[in-house]
Design an enzyme around this catalytic site. Structure first.
Site, mmCIF file in Angstrom:
data_model
loop_
_atom_site.group_PDB
_atom_site.id
_atom_site.type_symbol
_atom_site.label_atom_id
_atom_site.label_comp_id
_atom_site.label_asym_id
_atom_site.label_seq_id
_atom_site.Cartn_x
_atom_site.Cartn_y
_atom_site.Cartn_z
ATOM 1 C CB CYS A 26 109.225 -0.499 -31.844
ATOM 2 S SG CYS A 26 108.163 -0.632 -30.393
ATOM 3 C CG ASP B 262 117.675 3.489 -19.481
ATOM 4 O OD1 ASP B 262 118.098 2.674 -20.327
ATOM 5 O OD2 ASP B 262 117.750 4.719 -19.638
#
Length: 139
Positions: A125, A101
């Site tokens: 996306c 992350d």
């Protein structure tokens, strides 16, 4: 004391007329100085680069760099999708270091992993990916 029109007043372009003229002047090279043009370095003479890729997905950045003839010494990638990471681990045989992350990357991490020659990134996306059946698309 009247101001001339536009002087000292900001408009929708940001800044006032004087600030815009000063910025434009700084961007122009002096009249007697030509822009520096550097010769291309042949691919076989290029030194390997170190890359930090944020929102890496399926490591498209790595593929493009390799296809363009860049030697990649280190490729550190931030990606949270375990499926994407699995694909890349198999396809790139462990040449990519995953740091997961992006929100957990600290200055200390950057200092430990770097320095980097190139920082790249793709926008998340999930809402566009065909892998996500609940995708919403652009909204």
């Amino acid at each position: 004391m009247n101001r001339r029109e536009g002087e000292g007043q900001e408009d929708r372009r940001g800044g006032n007329e004087t600030q815009r003229k000063a910025a434009a002047y700084r961007l122009q090279p002096p009249d007697n100085e030509k822009p520096q043009i550097y010769a291309a370095v042949p691919a076989e003479q290029r030194r390997p680069i170190r890359v930090l890729s944020l929102f890496d997905g399926i490591a498209t950045g790595y593929l493009v760099l390799r296809d363009l003839g860049f030697k990649v010494d280190q490729y550190v990638a931030s990606e949270v999708c375990e499926d994407s990471i699995s694909v890349c681990v198999v396809r790139h045989e462990g040449r990519i270091q995953y740091v997961h992350d992006v929100r957990n990357i600290t200055r200390k991490n950057i200092e430990e992993w770097g320095p980097f020659d190139l920082v790249i990134g793709g926008s998340p996306c999930n809402d566009l990916s065909i892998v996500n059946p609940a995708r919403k698309g652009l909204y």
